[in-house]
Design an enzyme around this catalytic site. Sequence first.
Site, PDB file in Angstrom:
ATOM      1  N   ASP A 140      -5.428  12.954 -10.710  1.00 22.42           N
ATOM      2  CA  ASP A 140      -4.152  13.499 -11.179  1.00 22.42           C
ATOM      3  C   ASP A 140      -4.131  13.348 -12.698  1.00 22.42           C
ATOM      4  OD1 ASP A 140      -3.393  10.770 -11.511  1.00 22.42           O
ATOM      5  OD2 ASP A 140      -2.017  10.815  -9.796  1.00 22.42           O
ATOM      6  N   GLU A 163     -11.583  -0.993  -6.479  1.00 19.12           N
ATOM      7  CA  GLU A 163     -11.310  -1.604  -7.794  1.00 19.12           C
ATOM      8  C   GLU A 163     -11.707  -3.083  -7.868  1.00 19.12           C
ATOM      9  OE1 GLU A 163      -7.148  -0.797  -8.481  1.00 19.12           O
ATOM     10  OE2 GLU A 163      -7.409   1.342  -8.150  1.00 19.12           O
ATOM     11  N   HIS A 183      -7.505   9.011 -12.497  1.00 23.41           N
ATOM     12  CA  HIS A 183      -6.069   9.054 -12.844  1.00 23.41           C
ATOM     13  C   HIS A 183      -6.007   9.152 -14.367  1.00 23.41           C
ATOM     14  CE1 HIS A 183      -4.439   8.137  -8.929  1.00 23.41           C
ATOM     15  NE2 HIS A 183      -5.286   7.139  -8.802  1.00 23.41           N
ATOM     16  N   GLU A 204      -9.084  10.509  -6.514  1.00 22.36           N
ATOM     17  CA  GLU A 204      -7.637  10.352  -6.749  1.00 22.36           C
ATOM     18  C   GLU A 204      -7.185  11.138  -7.976  1.00 22.36           C
ATOM     19  OE1 GLU A 204      -6.339   6.238  -6.631  1.00 22.36           O
ATOM     20  OE2 GLU A 204      -7.907   5.693  -5.210  1.00 22.36           O
ATOM     21  N   ASN A 255     -14.860   2.389  -4.492  1.00 21.64           N
ATOM     22  CA  ASN A 255     -13.946   3.284  -5.225  1.00 21.64           C
ATOM     23  C   ASN A 255     -13.355   2.557  -6.431  1.00 21.64           C
ATOM     24  OD1 ASN A 255     -12.345   5.781  -5.286  1.00 21.64           O
ATOM     25  ND2 ASN A 255     -10.587   4.528  -4.700  1.00 21.64           N
TER      26      ASN A 255
HETATM   27  O1  G3I Z   1       8.222   2.805   1.705  1.00 23.49           O
HETATM   28  C1  G3I Z   1       7.766   1.501   1.490  1.00 23.49           C
HETATM   29  C2  G3I Z   1       8.390   0.448   2.372  1.00 23.49           C
HETATM   30  O2  G3I Z   1       8.097   0.686   3.739  1.00 23.49           O
HETATM   31  C3  G3I Z   1       7.916  -0.913   1.923  1.00 23.49           C
HETATM   32  O3  G3I Z   1       8.304  -1.916   2.798  1.00 23.49           O
HETATM   33  C4  G3I Z   1       8.461  -1.189   0.546  1.00 23.49           C
HETATM   34  C5  G3I Z   1       7.915  -2.527   0.009  1.00 23.49           C
HETATM   35  O4  G3I Z   1       6.893  -2.450  -0.915  1.00 23.49           O
HETATM   36  O5  G3I Z   1       8.330  -0.083  -0.368  1.00 23.49           O
HETATM   37  C6  G3I Z   1       7.763   1.168   0.016  1.00 23.49           C
HETATM   38  O6  G3I Z   1       6.404   1.138  -0.255  1.00 23.49           O
HETATM   39  C7  G3I Z   1       5.885   1.585  -1.504  1.00 23.49           C
HETATM   40  C8  G3I Z   1       4.741   2.558  -1.226  1.00 23.49           C
HETATM   41  O7  G3I Z   1       4.080   2.887  -2.395  1.00 23.49           O
HETATM   42  C9  G3I Z   1       5.221   3.830  -0.534  1.00 23.49           C
HETATM   43  O8  G3I Z   1       6.025   4.572  -1.384  1.00 23.49           O
HETATM   44  C10 G3I Z   1       5.358   0.388  -2.267  1.00 23.49           C
HETATM   45  O9  G3I Z   1       6.422  -0.448  -2.650  1.00 23.49           O
HETATM   46  C11 G3I Z   1       4.581   0.827  -3.472  1.00 23.49           C
HETATM   47  O10 G3I Z   1       3.995  -0.308  -4.087  1.00 23.49           O
HETATM   48  C12 G3I Z   1       3.491   1.763  -3.047  1.00 23.49           C
HETATM   49  O11 G3I Z   1       2.760   2.164  -4.183  1.00 23.49           O
HETATM   50  C13 G3I Z   1       1.457   2.682  -3.985  1.00 23.49           C
HETATM   51  C14 G3I Z   1       0.461   1.839  -4.755  1.00 23.49           C
HETATM   52  O12 G3I Z   1      -0.826   2.417  -4.698  1.00 23.49           O
HETATM   53  C15 G3I Z   1       0.378   0.416  -4.185  1.00 23.49           C
HETATM   54  O13 G3I Z   1      -0.078   0.398  -2.863  1.00 23.49           O
HETATM   55  C16 G3I Z   1       1.448   4.114  -4.460  1.00 23.49           C
HETATM   56  O14 G3I Z   1       2.261   4.897  -3.583  1.00 23.49           O
HETATM   57  C17 G3I Z   1       0.012   4.654  -4.455  1.00 23.49           C
HETATM   58  O15 G3I Z   1      -0.022   5.935  -5.048  1.00 23.49           O
HETATM   59  C18 G3I Z   1      -0.893   3.725  -5.239  1.00 23.49           C
HETATM   60  O16 G3I Z   1      -2.214   4.222  -5.091  1.00 23.49           O
HETATM   61  C19 G3I Z   1      -3.249   3.620  -5.893  1.00 23.49           C
HETATM   62  C20 G3I Z   1      -4.521   3.648  -5.080  1.00 23.49           C
HETATM   63  O17 G3I Z   1      -4.326   3.029  -3.835  1.00 23.49           O
HETATM   64  C21 G3I Z   1      -5.679   3.012  -5.825  1.00 23.49           C
HETATM   65  N1  G3I Z   1      -5.866   3.625  -7.118  1.00 23.49           N
HETATM   66  C22 G3I Z   1      -4.673   3.683  -7.965  1.00 23.49           C
HETATM   67  C23 G3I Z   1      -3.518   4.371  -7.211  1.00 23.49           C
HETATM   68  C24 G3I Z   1      -2.281   4.479  -8.089  1.00 23.49           C
HETATM   69  O18 G3I Z   1      -1.794   3.204  -8.419  1.00 23.49           O
END
Ligand code: G3I
Length: 297
Positions: free
Chosen positions: A202, A91, A170, A200, A134
């Site tokens: 969904d 991105e 998405h 990705e 990506n």
């Molecule tokens: O479990 C953790 C913990 O260990 C951590 O310390 C804490 C602090 O942030 O929170 C928990 O982590 C979360 C993680 O997901 C796991 O559930 C994060 O807060 C949360 O921000 C994170 O979100 C992810 C997001 O990207 C940001 O990295 C989403 O799961 C993930 O689906 C999303 O994926 C993105 C792709 O990488 C790029 N394209 C868009 C897509 C959707 O936004």
Amino acid sequence: MLVSENAFKLWAIHPTADRYTFEGADTLVEFAEAHGMKVRGHTLLWYRYMPDWIEKATFSPEQWDQVIHEHITTVVSRYKGRVQYWDVLNEAISDGGSGALRQTNWSDGLGPDFVDKVFTWAHEADPDALLFYNDYGAEGMNRKSDRVYALVKGMLERNVPIHGVGLQLHLTEAGVPRPEEVQRNIERLAELGLQVHITELDIRLPDRASADMFETQARLYRAYLEACLAVENCTAFVMWGFTDRYSWIPSFQAGFGHALIFDAAYRQKPAYFAIRDALAPQSSKLQDFGAGCNCTP
Ligand code: G3I
């Protein structure tokens, strides 16, 4: 093929300057190997969710080169030969009219040729890995996908190692790129000699979705799969999870969910059957999925 939703991201794998946390990524790669699956490493660099030691750093240009080079080299070489595809850059193109590259602390630090640098470093760390750019919103034929096209074409002209483009997809069922346009976009990228991965997919629905919405969702899943199957260079079709029990949507998009092909109780949804039917005549073309394990294709 497995993709890491978070485990390879810099915040997860390199949370402080002097510490790498490989456990999550190691677990995922070991699982993939035990089950005869490939791995997409997502992602080496992203403008969002960078840890403070990157976001707030005040490095000199030389230090930025050193820090990001070291990060890429450490992560990519650890998984050399085990992670077949890397989303090197995620991105990087802004949504605004200019389509300029997004400015971040680290990309400013690396300088105007930061894209070329980071792909080159990833290639040096594992010359056999296929390297992807990506992005989202660049799936159909539009200004942003034109910009992605121009970016990767320029990289190829400069002999920068890039092998593919990831189209995220998405979507909400109410507003989607036309599948024919997605196919055209895949075709033009393929004409450059690049691979394309759907990375990705969904398709979110409102919490109280009607049966019709689930049918529309199923038709769309199938249509994007068929757009990919129609072009030889579209070599992977990856969804952002498989069960609604574990999906990023409800916590990021209030009022929406139901985005994947199994429901929260792991029951198959219409979208599951739609993609199964689309794959049936293709089964001989599918690579020997499941080789090396006891799973049923
Ligand atoms: O479990 C953790 C913990 O260990 C951590 O310390 C804490 C602090 O942030 O929170 C928990 O982590 C979360 C993680 O997901 C796991 O559930 C994060 O807060 C949360 O921000 C994170 O979100 C992810 C997001 O990207 C940001 O990295 C989403 O799961 C993930 O689906 C999303 O994926 C993105 C792709 O990488 C790029 N394209 C868009 C897509 C959707 O936004």
